[in-house]
Design a protein around this motif. Structure first.
Motif, PDB file in Angstrom:
ATOM      1  N   VAL A  13      21.050   7.504  -9.236  1.00  0.00           N
ATOM      2  CA  VAL A  13      20.852   6.098  -9.520  1.00  0.00           C
ATOM      3  C   VAL A  13      21.509   5.750 -10.842  1.00  0.00           C
ATOM      4  CG1 VAL A  13      19.144   4.336  -9.974  1.00  0.00           C
ATOM      5  CG2 VAL A  13      18.723   6.054  -8.232  1.00  0.00           C
ATOM      6  N   SER A  14      22.416   4.790 -10.829  1.00  0.00           N
ATOM      7  CA  SER A  14      23.141   4.426 -12.035  1.00  0.00           C
ATOM      8  C   SER A  14      23.447   2.943 -11.982  1.00  0.00           C
ATOM      9  CB  SER A  14      24.438   5.234 -12.111  1.00  0.00           C
ATOM     10  OG  SER A  14      25.222   4.767 -13.165  1.00  0.00           O
ATOM     11  N   VAL A  15      22.689   2.107 -12.731  1.00  0.00           N
ATOM     12  CA  VAL A  15      22.827   0.672 -12.641  1.00  0.00           C
ATOM     13  C   VAL A  15      22.755   0.056 -14.018  1.00  0.00           C
ATOM     14  CG1 VAL A  15      21.832   0.536 -10.340  1.00  0.00           C
ATOM     15  CG2 VAL A  15      20.360   0.349 -12.330  1.00  0.00           C
ATOM     16  N   THR A  16      23.169  -1.190 -14.121  1.00  0.00           N
ATOM     17  CA  THR A  16      22.996  -1.945 -15.340  1.00  0.00           C
ATOM     18  C   THR A  16      22.190  -3.180 -15.032  1.00  0.00           C
ATOM     19  OG1 THR A  16      24.977  -3.260 -15.002  1.00  0.00           O
ATOM     20  CG2 THR A  16      25.275  -1.155 -16.119  1.00  0.00           C
ATOM     21  N   SER A  17      21.807  -3.876 -16.078  1.00  0.00           N
ATOM     22  CA  SER A  17      20.977  -5.056 -15.890  1.00  0.00           C
ATOM     23  C   SER A  17      21.713  -6.115 -15.094  1.00  0.00           C
ATOM     24  CB  SER A  17      20.576  -5.614 -17.261  1.00  0.00           C
ATOM     25  OG  SER A  17      21.728  -5.920 -18.023  1.00  0.00           O
ATOM     26  N   ARG A  18      23.032  -6.031 -15.024  1.00  0.00           N
ATOM     27  CA  ARG A  18      23.788  -7.042 -14.286  1.00  0.00           C
ATOM     28  C   ARG A  18      23.608  -6.868 -12.776  1.00  0.00           C
ATOM     29  NH1 ARG A  18      29.202  -7.017 -12.638  1.00  0.00           N
ATOM     30  NH2 ARG A  18      29.526  -5.040 -13.705  1.00  0.00           N
ATOM     31  N   ASP A 153      30.122  -6.781  -5.599  1.00  0.00           N
ATOM     32  CA  ASP A 153      30.957  -7.702  -4.825  1.00  0.00           C
ATOM     33  C   ASP A 153      30.489  -7.709  -3.377  1.00  0.00           C
ATOM     34  OD1 ASP A 153      32.856  -9.286  -3.687  1.00  0.00           O
ATOM     35  OD2 ASP A 153      34.574  -7.983  -4.148  1.00  0.00           O
ATOM     36  N   PRO A 154      29.536  -8.582  -3.031  1.00  0.00           N
ATOM     37  CA  PRO A 154      28.977  -8.611  -1.673  1.00  0.00           C
ATOM     38  C   PRO A 154      30.009  -8.871  -0.577  1.00  0.00           C
ATOM     39  CG  PRO A 154      27.590  -9.858  -3.182  1.00  0.00           C
ATOM     40  CD  PRO A 154      28.848  -9.535  -3.923  1.00  0.00           C
ATOM     41  N   THR A 155      31.190  -9.382  -0.945  1.00  0.00           N
ATOM     42  CA  THR A 155      32.214  -9.597   0.086  1.00  0.00           C
ATOM     43  C   THR A 155      32.705  -8.273   0.667  1.00  0.00           C
ATOM     44  OG1 THR A 155      34.024  -9.600  -1.542  1.00  0.00           O
ATOM     45  CG2 THR A 155      32.975 -11.713  -1.033  1.00  0.00           C
ATOM     46  N   LEU A 156      32.378  -7.158   0.019  1.00  0.00           N
ATOM     47  CA  LEU A 156      32.771  -5.843   0.535  1.00  0.00           C
ATOM     48  C   LEU A 156      31.803  -5.306   1.578  1.00  0.00           C
ATOM     49  CD1 LEU A 156      33.844  -4.076  -2.795  1.00  0.00           C
ATOM     50  CD2 LEU A 156      35.327  -5.120  -1.070  1.00  0.00           C
ATOM     51  N   MET A 157      30.654  -5.957   1.767  1.00  0.00           N
ATOM     52  CA  MET A 157      29.654  -5.457   2.720  1.00  0.00           C
ATOM     53  C   MET A 157      30.197  -5.329   4.142  1.00  0.00           C
ATOM     54  SD  MET A 157      26.053  -7.172   1.518  1.00  0.00           S
ATOM     55  CE  MET A 157      25.418  -6.885  -0.138  1.00  0.00           C
ATOM     56  N   PRO A 158      31.067  -6.238   4.612  1.00  0.00           N
ATOM     57  CA  PRO A 158      31.605  -6.062   5.966  1.00  0.00           C
ATOM     58  C   PRO A 158      32.476  -4.826   6.126  1.00  0.00           C
ATOM     59  CG  PRO A 158      31.813  -8.346   5.265  1.00  0.00           C
ATOM     60  CD  PRO A 158      31.403  -7.568   4.070  1.00  0.00           C
ATOM     61  N   CYS A 159      32.813  -4.144   5.033  1.00  0.00           N
ATOM     62  CA  CYS A 159      33.582  -2.898   5.127  1.00  0.00           C
ATOM     63  C   CYS A 159      32.710  -1.749   5.637  1.00  0.00           C
ATOM     64  CB  CYS A 159      34.176  -2.529   3.771  1.00  0.00           C
ATOM     65  SG  CYS A 159      35.357  -3.728   3.121  1.00  0.00           S
ATOM     66  N   TRP A 160      31.397  -1.914   5.541  1.00  0.00           N
ATOM     67  CA  TRP A 160      30.468  -0.918   6.045  1.00  0.00           C
ATOM     68  C   TRP A 160      30.052  -1.280   7.470  1.00  0.00           C
ATOM     69  CZ3 TRP A 160      29.374   3.178   2.767  1.00  0.00           C
ATOM     70  CH2 TRP A 160      29.663   2.995   1.422  1.00  0.00           C
ATOM     71  N   ALA A 161      29.254  -0.418   8.064  1.00  0.00           N
ATOM     72  CA  ALA A 161      28.710  -0.711   9.393  1.00  0.00           C
ATOM     73  C   ALA A 161      27.834  -1.960   9.322  1.00  0.00           C
ATOM     74  CB  ALA A 161      27.903   0.481   9.905  1.00  0.00           C
ATOM     75  N   PRO A 162      27.778  -2.755  10.410  1.00  0.00           N
ATOM     76  CA  PRO A 162      27.045  -4.041  10.384  1.00  0.00           C
ATOM     77  C   PRO A 162      25.533  -3.878  10.505  1.00  0.00           C
ATOM     78  CG  PRO A 162      28.002  -3.695  12.539  1.00  0.00           C
ATOM     79  CD  PRO A 162      28.491  -2.548  11.683  1.00  0.00           C
ATOM     80  N   HIS A 163      24.918  -3.338   9.449  1.00  0.00           N
ATOM     81  CA  HIS A 163      23.461  -3.167   9.457  1.00  0.00           C
ATOM     82  C   HIS A 163      22.727  -4.450   9.079  1.00  0.00           C
ATOM     83  CE1 HIS A 163      23.464   1.186  10.008  1.00  0.00           C
ATOM     84  NE2 HIS A 163      24.394   1.294   9.073  1.00  0.00           N
ATOM     85  N   PHE A 164      23.411  -5.394   8.442  1.00  0.00           N
ATOM     86  CA  PHE A 164      22.733  -6.500   7.783  1.00  0.00           C
ATOM     87  C   PHE A 164      22.964  -7.851   8.451  1.00  0.00           C
ATOM     88  CE2 PHE A 164      23.931  -3.654   4.072  1.00  0.00           C
ATOM     89  CZ  PHE A 164      22.736  -2.943   4.142  1.00  0.00           C
ATOM     90  N   THR A 165      23.220  -7.857   9.718  1.00  0.00           N
ATOM     91  CA  THR A 165      23.550  -9.117  10.388  1.00  0.00           C
ATOM     92  C   THR A 165      22.378 -10.085  10.428  1.00  0.00           C
ATOM     93  OG1 THR A 165      23.031  -8.054  12.506  1.00  0.00           O
ATOM     94  CG2 THR A 165      25.348  -8.067  11.813  1.00  0.00           C
ATOM     95  N   THR A 166      21.163  -9.588  10.233  1.00  0.00           N
ATOM     96  CA  THR A 166      19.984 -10.464  10.261  1.00  0.00           C
ATOM     97  C   THR A 166      19.445 -10.734   8.862  1.00  0.00           C
ATOM     98  OG1 THR A 166      18.489  -8.592  10.553  1.00  0.00           O
ATOM     99  CG2 THR A 166      19.349  -9.626  12.551  1.00  0.00           C
ATOM    100  N   LEU A 167      20.168 -10.285   7.826  1.00  0.00           N
ATOM    101  CA  LEU A 167      19.688 -10.422   6.451  1.00  0.00           C
ATOM    102  C   LEU A 167      20.587 -11.348   5.654  1.00  0.00           C
ATOM    103  CD1 LEU A 167      18.948  -6.659   5.623  1.00  0.00           C
ATOM    104  CD2 LEU A 167      17.337  -8.368   6.481  1.00  0.00           C
ATOM    105  N   SER A 168      20.001 -11.928   4.612  1.00  0.00           N
ATOM    106  CA  SER A 168      20.798 -12.704   3.668  1.00  0.00           C
ATOM    107  C   SER A 168      21.521 -11.739   2.727  1.00  0.00           C
ATOM    108  CB  SER A 168      19.899 -13.637   2.860  1.00  0.00           C
ATOM    109  OG  SER A 168      19.034 -12.884   2.015  1.00  0.00           O
ATOM    110  N   THR A 169      22.470 -12.264   1.953  1.00  0.00           N
ATOM    111  CA  THR A 169      23.194 -11.423   1.001  1.00  0.00           C
ATOM    112  C   THR A 169      22.247 -10.815  -0.019  1.00  0.00           C
ATOM    113  OG1 THR A 169      25.167 -12.795   1.237  1.00  0.00           O
ATOM    114  CG2 THR A 169      25.048 -11.380  -0.701  1.00  0.00           C
ATOM    115  N   GLU A 170      21.300 -11.614  -0.498  1.00  0.00           N
ATOM    116  CA  GLU A 170      20.339 -11.111  -1.484  1.00  0.00           C
ATOM    117  C   GLU A 170      19.493  -9.989  -0.901  1.00  0.00           C
ATOM    118  OE1 GLU A 170      16.717 -12.755  -4.367  1.00  0.00           O
ATOM    119  OE2 GLU A 170      17.602 -14.045  -2.832  1.00  0.00           O
TER     120      GLU A 170
END
Length: 266
Positions: A13-18, A153-170
Motif C-alpha cells: 500500500v503506497s498512497v498520498t493524501s491526493r 486517472d479514472p479514464t484508464l479504468m476501461p483498460c482493465w476488465a469491465p468489473h465496474f459497469t454498475t458502479l460510479s467512478t467514485e
C-alpha cells in the motif's frame, strides 16, 4: 495483467493524501512514516489496520533476531569443530597411537567436508530464495504503479476488465483502493507474517465496511480462479479465510456505509 483487475499478485500500500479519501475505506488510521516508507508522504492517509502494521514490524524484528541466533550458533559449531584437533593434541597422553588417531582424523576431515558441502548447498538455496523474493517484489511494485495510475486517472479504468459497469467512478476508485489493502495482507500472509487466525481477525473488522464487502463480492471469484489455475494452495487458503470472515461479518449485521464513517458526513 490486462485481462483482470484482480491478479493474484501482492502489492504494498503506497498512497498520498491526493489519492486517498478518509471516508472511503475500513480500518482507517493516521500513519507517520519511517525513513523506509519511501512511497508514503508525510501527509498521507493509509487504510491499514494498526494491529497489522505493529504485528508486521514485530515479526520482522523477530526474524532478524532468529537469523542472528542461527549465525551465532553456526559460528560456534564451526569453531568447536576446528579447534577439536588442537585440543586432542593438547590433552593426548604420552604413548598415544598416532596412526589410529590419524585414521580418526581422516574420518573427522571427511565429516568437515560434508558439512562444508551442506553449507554451500544452504547458501545456494538461500540465494535462490532471495532472487525469487526480489522478482516477486518487482512484480508487486509494477502492479502497484498500474493501480495507482488508475486511481489518479479514472479514464484508464476501461483498460482493465469491465468489473465496474454498475458502479460510479467514485465507487470504483474506492474498490481499487480496498484491493490494495487486501493485496498487502496477502503479501504478509504469503511471507507467513500473518497466521490464519490473525488474518481472520483483520478480515472480520474489514468486512464491517460496505466498501470492503462490495470489493470482496466483486473480486473473490476472479482471485479464486487465478489461484486454482496456478495450483496455489496458499492463495486458496487465503480466500477461504476471507470467505469465512465475510460470512461471519455479514451474519453480525449490515455493513457501515461510507457516509457513516465520520460525524461531519452524516
Amino acid at each position: 495483467m490486462g485481462a483482470a483487475l484482480w491478479p493474484a499478485v501482492s502489492v504494498a500500500v503506497s498512497v498520498t493524501s491526493r489519492t486517498a479519501d478518509p471516508s472511503t475505506c475500513t480500518s482507517l488510521a493516521r500513519f507517520e512514516p519511517s525513513s523506509s516508507d519511501l512511497h508514503i508522504s508525510r501527509s498521507g492517509w493509509v487504510c491499514l489496520n494498526a494491529a497489522s502494521g505493529c504485528a508486521r514490524g514485530g515479526l520482522m524484528t523477530q526474524g532478524h533476531r532468529k537469523s542472528l541466533i542461527r549465525v551465532t550458533v553456526g559460528l560456534a559449531i564451526i569453531s568447536a569443530l576446528t579447534l577439536t584437533p588442537l585440543l586432542i593434541l593438547k590433552i593426548a597422553p604420552s604413548g598415544t597411537d598416532w596412526a589410529k588417531l590419524s585414521d580418526v582424523s581422516q574420518v573427522y576431515a571427511a565429516f568437515l567436508s560434508a558439512i562444508a558441502v551442506l553449507g554451500v548447498a544452504a547458501a545456494l538455496a538461500y540465494q535462490a530464495q532471495q532472487t525469487e523474493l526480489a522478482r516477486t517484489e518487482a512484480g508487486r511494485t509494477f502492479h502497484r504503479e498500474l493501480m495507482m495510475a488508475t486511481l489518479n486517472d479514472p479514464t484508464l479504468m476501461p483498460c482493465w476488465a469491465p468489473h465496474f459497469t454498475t458502479l460510479s467512478t467514485e465507487e470504483a476508485r474506492r474498490i481499487i483502493f480496498v484491493n490494495l489493502i487486501v493485496s498487502e495482507w496477502f503479501s504478509q500472509y504469503r511471507l507467513r507474517h500473518l497466521t490464519d487466525d490473525a488474518l481472520l481477525t483483520l478480515f472480520r473488522t474489514h468486512f464491517q465496511g460496505e466498501v470492503a464487502r462490495s470489493h470482496w463480492e466483486i473480486s473473490r471469484g476472479s482471485r479464486r480462479e487465478m489461484h486454482e489455475a496456478q495450483g496455489d494452495s496458499q492463495g486458496l487458503q487465503f480466500i477461504s479465510v476471507a470467505d469465512k470472515a465475510f460470512a461471519q461479518a455479514t451474519a453480525e449485521g449490515p455493513a457501515t456505509p461510507p457516509s457513516a464513517y465520520f460525524t461531519d458526513s452524516r
